[in-house]
Motif scaffolding. Structure first.
Motif, PDB file in Angstrom:
ATOM      1  N   LYS A   1      76.485 -60.865 -13.891  1.00 47.39           N
ATOM      2  CA  LYS A   1      76.225 -62.191 -12.958  1.00 47.39           C
ATOM      3  C   LYS A   1      75.837 -62.841 -14.405  1.00 47.39           C
ATOM      4  N   SER A   2      75.185 -61.760 -15.151  1.00 42.89           N
ATOM      5  CA  SER A   2      73.993 -62.455 -15.588  1.00 42.89           C
ATOM      6  C   SER A   2      74.621 -62.910 -16.991  1.00 42.89           C
ATOM      7  N   PRO A   3      73.313 -63.953 -17.387  1.00 39.95           N
ATOM      8  CA  PRO A   3      73.417 -64.349 -18.374  1.00 39.95           C
ATOM      9  C   PRO A   3      73.206 -63.492 -20.143  1.00 39.95           C
ATOM     10  N   ARG A   4      72.458 -62.646 -19.540  1.00 42.84           N
ATOM     11  CA  ARG A   4      71.994 -61.768 -20.757  1.00 42.84           C
ATOM     12  C   ARG A   4      72.630 -60.622 -20.340  1.00 42.84           C
ATOM     13  N   GLN A   5      73.784 -60.407 -20.152  1.00 41.02           N
ATOM     14  CA  GLN A   5      74.752 -58.792 -19.911  1.00 41.02           C
ATOM     15  C   GLN A   5      74.393 -58.489 -21.512  1.00 41.02           C
ATOM     16  N   GLY A   6      73.889 -56.890 -21.379  1.00 34.61           N
ATOM     17  CA  GLY A   6      73.600 -56.240 -21.845  1.00 34.61           C
ATOM     18  C   GLY A   6      72.163 -55.497 -22.305  1.00 34.61           C
ATOM     19  N   HIS A   7      71.189 -57.014 -21.493  1.00 35.24           N
ATOM     20  CA  HIS A   7      69.645 -56.423 -21.074  1.00 35.24           C
ATOM     21  C   HIS A   7      69.125 -56.791 -19.057  1.00 35.24           C
ATOM     22  N   ALA A   8      70.852 -57.585 -18.318  1.00 34.28           N
ATOM     23  CA  ALA A   8      70.480 -57.676 -17.115  1.00 34.28           C
ATOM     24  C   ALA A   8      69.828 -56.178 -16.149  1.00 34.28           C
ATOM     25  N   LEU A   9      70.755 -54.989 -16.510  1.00 38.29           N
ATOM     26  CA  LEU A   9      70.258 -54.013 -16.157  1.00 38.29           C
ATOM     27  C   LEU A   9      69.176 -53.638 -16.207  1.00 38.29           C
ATOM     28  N   GLU A  10      68.521 -53.336 -17.679  1.00 40.75           N
ATOM     29  CA  GLU A  10      67.118 -53.028 -17.937  1.00 40.75           C
ATOM     30  C   GLU A  10      66.309 -53.856 -16.871  1.00 40.75           C
ATOM     31  N   GLU A  11      66.423 -55.113 -17.188  1.00 48.09           N
ATOM     32  CA  GLU A  11      65.502 -56.011 -16.334  1.00 48.09           C
ATOM     33  C   GLU A  11      65.122 -55.757 -14.410  1.00 48.09           C
ATOM     34  N   ALA A  12      66.577 -55.199 -14.415  1.00 51.82           N
ATOM     35  CA  ALA A  12      67.101 -55.144 -13.126  1.00 51.82           C
ATOM     36  C   ALA A  12      66.087 -53.362 -12.492  1.00 51.82           C
ATOM     37  N   ARG A  13      66.498 -52.857 -13.265  1.00 53.01           N
ATOM     38  CA  ARG A  13      65.862 -51.009 -13.001  1.00 53.01           C
ATOM     39  C   ARG A  13      64.050 -51.609 -13.593  1.00 53.01           C
ATOM     40  N   THR A  14      63.716 -52.309 -14.212  1.00 54.69           N
ATOM     41  CA  THR A  14      61.840 -52.441 -14.405  1.00 54.69           C
ATOM     42  C   THR A  14      61.596 -52.887 -13.460  1.00 54.69           C
ATOM     43  N   ALA A  15      62.852 -53.924 -12.498  1.00 49.99           N
ATOM     44  CA  ALA A  15      61.508 -54.198 -11.370  1.00 49.99           C
ATOM     45  C   ALA A  15      61.541 -53.306 -10.947  1.00 49.99           C
ATOM     46  N   LEU A  16      62.890 -52.561  -9.971  1.00 52.54           N
ATOM     47  CA  LEU A  16      62.525 -51.617  -8.531  1.00 52.54           C
ATOM     48  C   LEU A  16      61.330 -50.636  -9.411  1.00 52.54           C
ATOM     49  N   ASP A  17      61.312 -50.344 -10.633  1.00 48.79           N
ATOM     50  CA  ASP A  17      60.016 -50.085 -11.236  1.00 48.79           C
ATOM     51  C   ASP A  17      58.947 -49.955 -10.138  1.00 48.79           C
ATOM     52  N   GLN A  18      58.669 -51.098 -11.030  1.00 49.62           N
ATOM     53  CA  GLN A  18      57.717 -51.956 -10.457  1.00 49.62           C
ATOM     54  C   GLN A  18      57.240 -52.261  -9.358  1.00 49.62           C
ATOM     55  N   ASN A  19      58.328 -51.705  -8.402  1.00 51.57           N
ATOM     56  CA  ASN A  19      58.233 -52.021  -7.085  1.00 51.57           C
ATOM     57  C   ASN A  19      58.169 -50.855  -6.232  1.00 51.57           C
ATOM     58  N   ILE A  20      58.283 -49.654  -6.582  1.00 50.48           N
ATOM     59  CA  ILE A  20      58.340 -48.951  -6.526  1.00 50.48           C
ATOM     60  C   ILE A  20      56.920 -48.506  -6.610  1.00 50.48           C
TER      61      ILE A  20
ATOM     62  N   PHE B   1      75.924 -44.392 -12.795  1.00 46.36           N
ATOM     63  CA  PHE B   1      76.957 -45.076 -11.756  1.00 46.36           C
ATOM     64  C   PHE B   1      76.827 -46.382 -12.465  1.00 46.36           C
ATOM     65  N   ALA B   2      75.917 -46.806 -12.398  1.00 43.54           N
ATOM     66  CA  ALA B   2      76.752 -48.484 -13.237  1.00 43.54           C
ATOM     67  C   ALA B   2      77.226 -48.645 -14.348  1.00 43.54           C
ATOM     68  N   ARG B   3      76.273 -47.529 -15.415  1.00 44.54           N
ATOM     69  CA  ARG B   3      76.401 -47.362 -16.465  1.00 44.54           C
ATOM     70  C   ARG B   3      77.357 -47.372 -17.280  1.00 44.54           C
ATOM     71  N   TYR B   4      77.969 -46.322 -16.080  1.00 42.93           N
ATOM     72  CA  TYR B   4      79.805 -45.450 -16.241  1.00 42.93           C
ATOM     73  C   TYR B   4      80.385 -46.534 -15.848  1.00 42.93           C
ATOM     74  N   LYS B   5      80.794 -47.402 -14.913  1.00 46.04           N
ATOM     75  CA  LYS B   5      81.336 -48.265 -14.383  1.00 46.04           C
ATOM     76  C   LYS B   5      81.200 -49.324 -15.420  1.00 46.04           C
ATOM     77  N   LEU B   6      79.937 -49.556 -16.247  1.00 46.37           N
ATOM     78  CA  LEU B   6      80.207 -51.295 -16.982  1.00 46.37           C
ATOM     79  C   LEU B   6      80.468 -50.629 -18.341  1.00 46.37           C
ATOM     80  N   LYS B   7      81.357 -49.495 -18.952  1.00 45.41           N
ATOM     81  CA  LYS B   7      81.189 -49.149 -19.874  1.00 45.41           C
ATOM     82  C   LYS B   7      79.972 -49.112 -20.774  1.00 45.41           C
ATOM     83  N   LEU B   8      78.423 -48.357 -20.114  1.00 47.41           N
ATOM     84  CA  LEU B   8      77.194 -48.743 -21.466  1.00 47.41           C
ATOM     85  C   LEU B   8      77.102 -47.408 -21.247  1.00 47.41           C
ATOM     86  N   PRO B   9      75.995 -47.440 -22.301  1.00 47.42           N
ATOM     87  CA  PRO B   9      75.565 -45.850 -23.029  1.00 47.42           C
ATOM     88  C   PRO B   9      75.151 -45.810 -22.169  1.00 47.42           C
ATOM     89  N   ALA B  10      74.584 -44.815 -22.227  1.00 51.40           N
ATOM     90  CA  ALA B  10      73.993 -44.113 -21.362  1.00 51.40           C
ATOM     91  C   ALA B  10      72.409 -43.968 -21.439  1.00 51.40           C
TER      92      ALA B  10
END
Length: 101
Positions: free
Chosen positions: A36-55, A90-99
């Protein structure tokens, strides 16, 4: 088997089921955010960064063998990040993104 041991086993089974469900939920959320992000290809990294910061904000106290409080935050953060790695993989696999690199 003692009642305490049976209860501990039951609690462990519940905790395992919850952690599995949360891992699936996080994977689904990462996939949805990427799609859903207009920044496809970068949104997953942004989400992961946010999760890591919260952890990093998690503070978890344990009890040492002598009964004294022990800061177990580092150990638990590492465990949680391991689950997030699996969810992201798993998300990367389903989205066919690089590991992850």
């Amino acid at each position: 088997m003692s009642t305490e041991l049976e209860e501990a086993k039951r609690q462990l089974e519940i905790a395992h089921a919850v952690s599995t469900a949360l891992g699936q939920l996080i994977s689904d959320m990462l996939i949805g955010y990427e799609l859903k992000s207009p920044r496809q290809g970068h949104a997953l990294e942004e989400a992961r960064t946010a999760l890591d910061q919260n952890i990093e904000k998690f503070a978890i106290q344990g009890v040492g063998p002598d009964g004294q409080p022990v800061d177990a935050s580092r150990v638990f953060r590492a465990e949680i990040k391991g689950y997030l790695d699996k969810a992201e993989d798993f998300a990367r696999y389903k989205l066919k993104l690089p590991a992850r690199s």
